[in-house]
Design a protein around this motif. Structure first.
Motif, PDB file in Angstrom:
ATOM      1  N   ILE A   1       0.862  -1.181   0.000  1.00  0.00           N
ATOM      2  CA  ILE A   1       0.000   0.000   0.000  1.00  0.00           C
ATOM      3  C   ILE A   1       0.895   1.226   0.000  1.00  0.00           C
ATOM      4  O   ILE A   1       1.808   1.334   0.826  1.00  0.00           O
ATOM      5  CB  ILE A   1      -0.917   0.025   1.235  1.00  0.00           C
ATOM      6  N   GLU A   2       0.623   2.144  -0.902  1.00  0.00           N
ATOM      7  CA  GLU A   2       1.397   3.390  -0.941  1.00  0.00           C
ATOM      8  C   GLU A   2       0.863   4.357   0.115  1.00  0.00           C
ATOM      9  O   GLU A   2      -0.274   4.256   0.566  1.00  0.00           O
ATOM     10  CB  GLU A   2       1.306   4.029  -2.328  1.00  0.00           C
ATOM     11  N   LYS A   3       1.682   5.285   0.523  1.00  0.00           N
ATOM     12  CA  LYS A   3       1.316   6.252   1.551  1.00  0.00           C
ATOM     13  C   LYS A   3       0.048   7.009   1.158  1.00  0.00           C
ATOM     14  O   LYS A   3      -0.078   7.495   0.037  1.00  0.00           O
ATOM     15  CB  LYS A   3       2.460   7.238   1.787  1.00  0.00           C
ATOM     16  N   GLY A   4      -0.892   7.076   2.091  1.00  0.00           N
ATOM     17  CA  GLY A   4      -2.130   7.809   1.879  1.00  0.00           C
ATOM     18  C   GLY A   4      -3.216   7.048   1.149  1.00  0.00           C
ATOM     19  O   GLY A   4      -4.336   7.560   1.006  1.00  0.00           O
ATOM     20  N   GLU A   5      -2.938   5.817   0.711  1.00  0.00           N
ATOM     21  CA  GLU A   5      -3.947   5.031   0.004  1.00  0.00           C
ATOM     22  C   GLU A   5      -4.884   4.333   0.978  1.00  0.00           C
ATOM     23  O   GLU A   5      -4.536   4.053   2.131  1.00  0.00           O
ATOM     24  CB  GLU A   5      -3.294   3.999  -0.911  1.00  0.00           C
ATOM     25  N   PHE A   6      -6.071   4.007   0.478  1.00  0.00           N
ATOM     26  CA  PHE A   6      -7.095   3.293   1.245  1.00  0.00           C
ATOM     27  C   PHE A   6      -7.347   1.969   0.532  1.00  0.00           C
ATOM     28  O   PHE A   6      -7.890   1.949  -0.568  1.00  0.00           O
ATOM     29  CB  PHE A   6      -8.385   4.125   1.297  1.00  0.00           C
ATOM     30  N   HIS A   7      -6.931   0.857   1.155  1.00  0.00           N
ATOM     31  CA  HIS A   7      -7.105  -0.465   0.563  1.00  0.00           C
ATOM     32  C   HIS A   7      -8.109  -1.278   1.367  1.00  0.00           C
ATOM     33  O   HIS A   7      -8.138  -1.205   2.599  1.00  0.00           O
ATOM     34  CB  HIS A   7      -5.782  -1.227   0.524  1.00  0.00           C
ATOM     35  N   CYS A   8      -8.925  -2.047   0.676  1.00  0.00           N
ATOM     36  CA  CYS A   8      -9.885  -2.947   1.318  1.00  0.00           C
ATOM     37  C   CYS A   8      -9.546  -4.397   0.991  1.00  0.00           C
ATOM     38  O   CYS A   8      -9.137  -4.715  -0.125  1.00  0.00           O
ATOM     39  CB  CYS A   8     -11.307  -2.647   0.866  1.00  0.00           C
TER      40      CYS A   8
ATOM     41  N   ILE B   1     -10.805  -4.213   6.457  1.00  0.00           N
ATOM     42  CA  ILE B   1     -11.400  -5.522   6.173  1.00  0.00           C
ATOM     43  C   ILE B   1     -12.920  -5.416   6.187  1.00  0.00           C
ATOM     44  O   ILE B   1     -13.499  -4.770   7.059  1.00  0.00           O
ATOM     45  CB  ILE B   1     -10.948  -6.561   7.213  1.00  0.00           C
ATOM     46  N   THR B   2     -13.552  -6.065   5.224  1.00  0.00           N
ATOM     47  CA  THR B   2     -15.008  -6.085   5.182  1.00  0.00           C
ATOM     48  C   THR B   2     -15.489  -7.326   4.427  1.00  0.00           C
ATOM     49  O   THR B   2     -14.761  -7.904   3.620  1.00  0.00           O
ATOM     50  CB  THR B   2     -15.549  -4.814   4.505  1.00  0.00           C
ATOM     51  N   HIS B   3     -16.746  -7.725   4.731  1.00  0.00           N
ATOM     52  CA  HIS B   3     -17.432  -8.740   3.930  1.00  0.00           C
ATOM     53  C   HIS B   3     -18.272  -8.086   2.843  1.00  0.00           C
ATOM     54  O   HIS B   3     -18.745  -8.760   1.925  1.00  0.00           O
ATOM     55  CB  HIS B   3     -18.387  -9.564   4.820  1.00  0.00           C
ATOM     56  N   ASP B   4     -18.474  -6.786   2.970  1.00  0.00           N
ATOM     57  CA  ASP B   4     -19.453  -6.068   2.162  1.00  0.00           C
ATOM     58  C   ASP B   4     -18.813  -5.510   0.890  1.00  0.00           C
ATOM     59  O   ASP B   4     -17.959  -4.621   0.947  1.00  0.00           O
ATOM     60  CB  ASP B   4     -20.041  -4.940   3.001  1.00  0.00           C
TER      61      ASP B   4
END
Length: 248
Positions: free
Chosen positions: A27-34, A188-191
């Motif tokens: 993950i790069e700085k400032g990114e939002f990963h799910c 983390i999510t199931h959705d």
């Protein structure tokens, strides 16, 4: 090298071999990963490894060019349950990480109030958890995780028990807060819809492996109409097809 770098990590529980099976991710700085996946696929174990709550058998995890060997005050973590202290008020719960680390000051108190105000709890700062709804408790937990301005935030299905409307409101609040603090996030999510709305990138796990990933190229800021766009539905269907495939 990414800001968060997971390199060929393996982990087993007792006789259960390869709960995490040679996973690499960055993950790069400032990114939002799910991270998505069915129950038992290993996603909660992976996020605990990334946060230093568990130690892998092979491979390594780096955050900001430092090897992760244990939890750090630089990392924030929000669990499925808000885990608030029932005998402390909302603002006292938010300030708890500061109090455990050092003596609080006026600036800390102002920051706690501002965080609670940003999640719509300005009028509830002196209420106890038993006096708050589930959604309000989740808002307090997010504010508590962000009070120390963590360099990375880990969230393990924090909105899973909430109703649909409250969940959508919290997704929007979370994106705004993380953007303001430039926080790197692993969520983390199931959705599927939740992941598509939040993420810059999504990974799907199955049986300890990442089997699919995609960049979510939707405009930001993510707004309510985003959820009803053609692109949003296209991404959602693609991920649903992966998660619903017969080999899973």
């Amino acid at each position: 090298m990414g800001f968060l770098e997971i390199q060929n990590v393996r982990f087993s529980y007792g006789q259960q071999r390869n709960i995490i099976d040679d996973v690499s991710w960055q993950i790069e700085k400032g990114e939002f990963h799910c991270l998505l996946g069915r129950s038992g696929c290993g996603k909660t174990t992976l996020i605990k490894l990334a946060a230093g709550l568990l130690q892998g058998e092979d491979g390594q995890i780096m955050i900001n060019n430092k090897k992760v060997t244990k939890p750090s005050n630089e990392y924030g973590f929000v669990f499925q349950s808000p885990t608030l202290l029932e005998w402390k008020t909302a603002i006292e719960n938010v300030l708890l990480p500061i109090k455990l680390k050092r003596k609080m000051n006026k600036q800390d108190q102002e920051e706690a109030y501002n965080l609670l105000a940003q999640v719509g709890l300005a009028e509830h700062i002196h209420q106890y958890p038993s006096e708050l709804s589930g959604g309000q408790q989740s808002r307090v937990a997010i504010a508590r995780a962000l009070i120390q301005k963590p360099i990375i935030l880990f969230l393990d299905e924090p909105f899973a028990a909430l109703d649909a409307i409250t969940r959508e409101e919290l997704q929007h609040d979370l994106l705004q807060l993380c953007k303001k603090q430039e926080t790197t996030v692993l969520f983390i999510t199931h959705d599927i819809s939740e992941a598509v709305f939040l993420a810059d990138r999504i990974a799907v796990m199955d049986r300890g492996k990442i089997i699919f990933d995609t960049i979510i190229n939707l405009e930001r800021p993510r707004l309510e109409h985003t959820r009803y766009s053609v692109s949003f539905n296209t991404y959602s269907k693609k991920i649903r097809d992966v998660m619903g495939s017969k080999h899973l």
